[in-house]
Structure formats: structure tokens, C-alpha cells
Write a protein that holds these residues in place. Structure first.
Motif, PDB file in Angstrom:
ATOM      1  N   LEU A   1       0.813  -1.214   0.000  1.00 30.26           N
ATOM      2  CA  LEU A   1       0.000   0.000   0.000  1.00 30.26           C
ATOM      3  C   LEU A   1       0.850   1.268   0.000  1.00 30.26           C
ATOM      4  N   PHE A   2       2.158   1.107  -0.003  1.00 29.26           N
ATOM      5  CA  PHE A   2       3.128   2.208   0.005  1.00 29.26           C
ATOM      6  C   PHE A   2       2.930   3.131   1.213  1.00 29.26           C
ATOM      7  N   ILE A   3       2.664   2.512   2.367  1.00 28.55           N
ATOM      8  CA  ILE A   3       2.633   3.260   3.631  1.00 28.55           C
ATOM      9  C   ILE A   3       3.986   3.018   4.297  1.00 28.55           C
ATOM     10  N   ILE A   4       4.983   3.749   3.833  1.00 29.50           N
ATOM     11  CA  ILE A   4       6.369   3.413   4.161  1.00 29.50           C
ATOM     12  C   ILE A   4       6.676   3.663   5.633  1.00 29.50           C
ATOM     13  N   ASP A   5       6.129   4.727   6.203  1.00 28.68           N
ATOM     14  CA  ASP A   5       6.420   4.982   7.616  1.00 28.68           C
ATOM     15  C   ASP A   5       5.858   3.874   8.497  1.00 28.68           C
ATOM     16  N   GLN A   6       4.693   3.335   8.147  1.00 28.45           N
ATOM     17  CA  GLN A   6       4.126   2.212   8.894  1.00 28.45           C
ATOM     18  C   GLN A   6       4.961   0.948   8.702  1.00 28.45           C
ATOM     19  N   MET A   7       5.488   0.754   7.501  1.00 29.37           N
ATOM     20  CA  MET A   7       6.359  -0.393   7.248  1.00 29.37           C
ATOM     21  C   MET A   7       7.605  -0.339   8.126  1.00 29.37           C
ATOM     22  N   TYR A   8       8.221   0.842   8.217  1.00 29.91           N
ATOM     23  CA  TYR A   8       9.395   1.007   9.072  1.00 29.91           C
ATOM     24  C   TYR A   8       9.023   0.800  10.545  1.00 29.91           C
ATOM     25  N   ALA A   9       7.809   1.199  10.921  1.00 34.27           N
ATOM     26  CA  ALA A   9       7.383   1.051  12.310  1.00 34.27           C
ATOM     27  C   ALA A   9       7.376  -0.415  12.722  1.00 34.27           C
ATOM     28  N   TYR A  10       6.875  -1.280  11.850  1.00 27.26           N
ATOM     29  CA  TYR A  10       6.840  -2.706  12.194  1.00 27.26           C
ATOM     30  C   TYR A  10       8.218  -3.356  12.052  1.00 27.26           C
ATOM     31  N   LEU A  11       9.048  -2.840  11.171  1.00 19.65           N
ATOM     32  CA  LEU A  11      10.433  -3.306  11.143  1.00 19.65           C
ATOM     33  C   LEU A  11      11.137  -2.940  12.449  1.00 19.65           C
ATOM     34  N   LEU A  12      10.805  -1.769  12.985  1.00 22.92           N
ATOM     35  CA  LEU A  12      11.373  -1.360  14.269  1.00 22.92           C
ATOM     36  C   LEU A  12      10.924  -2.306  15.378  1.00 22.92           C
ATOM     37  N   ILE A  13       9.687  -2.800  15.295  1.00 25.34           N
ATOM     38  CA  ILE A  13       9.203  -3.758  16.288  1.00 25.34           C
ATOM     39  C   ILE A  13      10.068  -5.020  16.260  1.00 25.34           C
ATOM     40  N   PHE A  14      10.381  -5.517  15.074  1.00 24.87           N
ATOM     41  CA  PHE A  14      11.248  -6.685  14.966  1.00 24.87           C
ATOM     42  C   PHE A  14      12.599  -6.419  15.635  1.00 24.87           C
ATOM     43  N   ALA A  15      13.168  -5.240  15.391  1.00 26.27           N
ATOM     44  CA  ALA A  15      14.470  -4.907  15.971  1.00 26.27           C
ATOM     45  C   ALA A  15      14.394  -4.836  17.499  1.00 26.27           C
ATOM     46  N   ILE A  16      13.333  -4.216  18.012  1.00 29.19           N
ATOM     47  CA  ILE A  16      13.193  -4.081  19.469  1.00 29.19           C
ATOM     48  C   ILE A  16      13.019  -5.446  20.121  1.00 29.19           C
ATOM     49  N   VAL A  17      12.179  -6.285  19.538  1.00 33.29           N
ATOM     50  CA  VAL A  17      11.952  -7.622  20.102  1.00 33.29           C
ATOM     51  C   VAL A  17      13.236  -8.436  20.072  1.00 33.29           C
ATOM     52  N   GLY A  18      13.986  -8.349  18.979  1.00 31.02           N
ATOM     53  CA  GLY A  18      15.258  -9.060  18.919  1.00 31.02           C
ATOM     54  C   GLY A  18      16.229  -8.599  19.989  1.00 31.02           C
ATOM     55  N   LEU A  19      16.276  -7.277  20.228  1.00 29.48           N
ATOM     56  CA  LEU A  19      17.161  -6.738  21.268  1.00 29.48           C
ATOM     57  C   LEU A  19      16.729  -7.200  22.648  1.00 29.48           C
ATOM     58  N   VAL A  20      15.425  -7.138  22.927  1.00 24.96           N
ATOM     59  CA  VAL A  20      14.923  -7.560  24.233  1.00 24.96           C
ATOM     60  C   VAL A  20      15.202  -9.041  24.459  1.00 24.96           C
ATOM     61  N   PHE A  21      14.998  -9.849  23.434  1.00 24.78           N
ATOM     62  CA  PHE A  21      15.235 -11.287  23.551  1.00 24.78           C
ATOM     63  C   PHE A  21      16.711 -11.550  23.847  1.00 24.78           C
ATOM     64  N   ALA A  22      17.611 -10.855  23.143  1.00 24.00           N
ATOM     65  CA  ALA A  22      19.044 -11.047  23.358  1.00 24.00           C
ATOM     66  C   ALA A  22      19.447 -10.638  24.771  1.00 24.00           C
ATOM     67  N   ILE A  23      18.902  -9.522  25.258  1.00 24.57           N
ATOM     68  CA  ILE A  23      19.214  -9.069  26.615  1.00 24.57           C
ATOM     69  C   ILE A  23      18.706 -10.073  27.640  1.00 24.57           C
ATOM     70  N   PHE A  24      17.498 -10.584  27.423  1.00 23.02           N
ATOM     71  CA  PHE A  24      16.909 -11.534  28.361  1.00 23.02           C
ATOM     72  C   PHE A  24      17.706 -12.835  28.407  1.00 23.02           C
ATOM     73  N   VAL A  25      18.048 -13.378  27.239  1.00 19.69           N
ATOM     74  CA  VAL A  25      18.823 -14.623  27.195  1.00 19.69           C
ATOM     75  C   VAL A  25      20.216 -14.405  27.783  1.00 19.69           C
ATOM     76  N   GLY A  26      20.828 -13.259  27.485  1.00 19.36           N
ATOM     77  CA  GLY A  26      22.139 -12.963  28.060  1.00 19.36           C
ATOM     78  C   GLY A  26      22.085 -12.843  29.571  1.00 19.36           C
ATOM     79  N   TRP A  27      21.010 -12.247  30.086  1.00 15.53           N
ATOM     80  CA  TRP A  27      20.842 -12.129  31.536  1.00 15.53           C
ATOM     81  C   TRP A  27      20.728 -13.512  32.179  1.00 15.53           C
ATOM     82  N   ILE A  28      19.955 -14.391  31.567  1.00 16.55           N
ATOM     83  CA  ILE A  28      19.845 -15.763  32.073  1.00 16.55           C
ATOM     84  C   ILE A  28      21.202 -16.460  32.015  1.00 16.55           C
TER      85      ILE A  28
END
Length: 273
Positions: A236-263
């Protein structure tokens, strides 16, 4: 001769400059400042017209789109589907990966039987096997779970096997000399020795699981999830929304890495040394 020796210049002691040691707080500050500087630079380049905002919207627009998705409820609805698939698929892939990796490290015959197959399958591009999963399991949540599980399985398997194989044979010999059974060797020698590698494998497996989640949600016909929203926003060429969900992937990956590293730090306090 004595005078000649006295005339020689004295041997100068080599001065070794001590290596700078960064504190945890300093490293944390650097980790926080780096993405902030990146976003500020991106914002300035977008506002100055250096970057085409049609394809590289300013971070403020991306965060605004993310806020809009959160306020209208779409973000939470899509997150519910994606997080469920990610957790289910990760557990389905990671648990067998740990168990089989330890067994391969302890048994040469099982290692000889499975390692060539796992190496060959690991080299196959994961996106290329999606049609097979759709053919075998059809369209549905099961397909997403198993597809994500494949992404988590191989990094965990390889790192676990490497960790067990790298444990010194002296420890295994001592355990056998004291009459330890296989299960006890598994619990007291192989598992603790391989734990640092297992944690690394879990971090890598989580990252690969996120990649597989994005692929199956974009191309698997599920109709929801973060990956679906990325693909739908692109169409639909809603590029800012596309980047928003790509940012979600990045945030979740970072949180997962921090959590696993903490364990991992809690389970392997000796690894810090």
C-alpha cells in the motif's frame, strides 16, 4: 675494557602503556548514545532533503506511525499473533536442539549419523523451504510454529554440540572412573560445560526465529502479524508504517538477546572470569 663497558648506554626499560578498562556504566552509555546519534543524523538528513522521505521517512514520522498503530489497537492485535508464534516456534525448535546437541557431543556414533545431515540441511536457504511447509501443513498456525522452529533449531544444535565437544575429555574420564552413569554425566559434566555455548546458540536461534517469523507471516498467507503488516504496508506504500513494524522486529530481537544474556550470566557466573 671496564671503561668501554661503562661507556655503553644503559639498557632502557620498555614502558608498556596499561590497557584502558571500560566500566560497565561507560559501556552502557555508549550503547545508549549510539542509536540516539544514528536517529538524530537520520532525522537531519531527512529534513534537509539528503534522504528521500518517500523511501527513508524521518524517525519522528516512524515513531508517530508506531504510536498511531498502538492507539488504534492494531499493534497489540498483531503482536498477540506474532509473539505467540515466536514463543511456540522457538520452544519447539530450541528444546530438541539442546537435547540432540548434547547427545551428539556425548555419542560419536550418533554424531556420525546426524552431523552430515544437519550440516546439509543447515546450508539450505530457509526461505526456500517455505513452499514445502505449506505443502505439508497447509495454511495455519502449525505451519508458522514449525517454520519458526526450524530457524531456532539449527543454531542451538550446532552451538550445543560444539560446547559439549569442547569440554575437556579429562572431566568425562573422571566421571567414568567414578562410575557415573550416562544421565549423571549428562547432568553434571556435559550440560554445565556446554551452557555458555548453549546460551550463545539460544541468542542466535532467537534472531533466526524472528527472521523465519517475518518470512512466514509475509508469504505464508496468515493475514496477520508483524511480518504481514510489513508486507501489507509495502504493497500500500505506507512506508512509515512499514518502518514502524520493522522497528518492532528490531526491538523484540534486542529484548530477547538481553533476556537470554541475563539468564546466561546467572547460569554461568564463571564465564565472566
Amino acid at each position: 675494557m671496564t671503561t668501554a663497558l661503562m661507556d655503553r648506554p644503559a639498557v632502557q626499560t620498555l614502558q608498556v602503556k596499561p590497557r584502558r578498562v571500560w566500566s560497565k556504566n561507560q559501556l552502557l552509555v555508549v550503547s545508549i548514545i549510539t542509536p540516539i546519534v544514528l536517529f538524530i543524523g537520520w532525522e537531519l538528513l531527512s529534513r534537509l532533503g539528503v534522504l528521500d522521505e518517500r523511501f527513508f521517512p524521518a524517525p519522528t514520522r516512524i515513531f508517530r506511525a508506531l504510536g498511531d498503530q498502538a492507539s488504534n489497537g492494531d499493534l497489540w492485535t498483531q503482536s498477540k499473533h506474532s509473539i505467540g508464534r515466536l514463543i511456540a516456534g522457538f520452544l519447539i525448535g530450541a528444546v530438541p536442539g539442546v537435547v540432540l546437541g548434547i547427545v551428539m557431543g556425548l555419542s560419536k556414533i550418533i554424531n556420525a549419523a546426524i552431523r552430515p545431515i544437519s550440516s546439509a540441511l543447515y546450508a539450505v536457504p530457509k526461505s526456500a523451504v517455505l513452499p514445502l511447509f505449506l505443502l505439508f501443513f497447509g495454511l495455519g498456525e502449525d505451519t508458522a510454529w514449525y517454520f519458526v522452529a526450524v530457524g531456532a533449531f539449527f543454531p542451538v544444535l550446532i552451538n550445543t554440540y560444539t560446547g559439549v565437544a569442547n569440554v575437556s575429555t579429562v572431566y568425562y574420564d573422571v566421571a567414568e572412573n567414578f562410575g557415573a552413569r550416562k544421565l549423571r554425566v549428562f547432568r553434571t559434566v556435559a550440560l554445565p560445560g556446554a551452557t555458555p555455548n548453549i546460551i550463545t546458540g539460544l541468542e542466535l536461534g532467537a534472531g533466526m526465529a524472528l527472521i523465519m517469523l517475518a518470512i512466514v507471516e509475509m508469504l505464508g498467507g496468515l493475514g496477520n502479524g508483524w511480518g504481514f503488516m510489513v508486507w501489507n504496508s509495502y504493497q500500500l506504500f505506507i512506508i512509515d508504517q512499514m518502518y514502524a513494524y520493522l522497528l518492532i522486529f528490531a526491538i523484540v530481537g534486542l529484548v530477547f538477546a538481553i533476556f537470554v544474556g541475563w539468564i546466561g550470566r546467572r547460569l554461568t557466573p564463571w564465564a565472566k572470569k
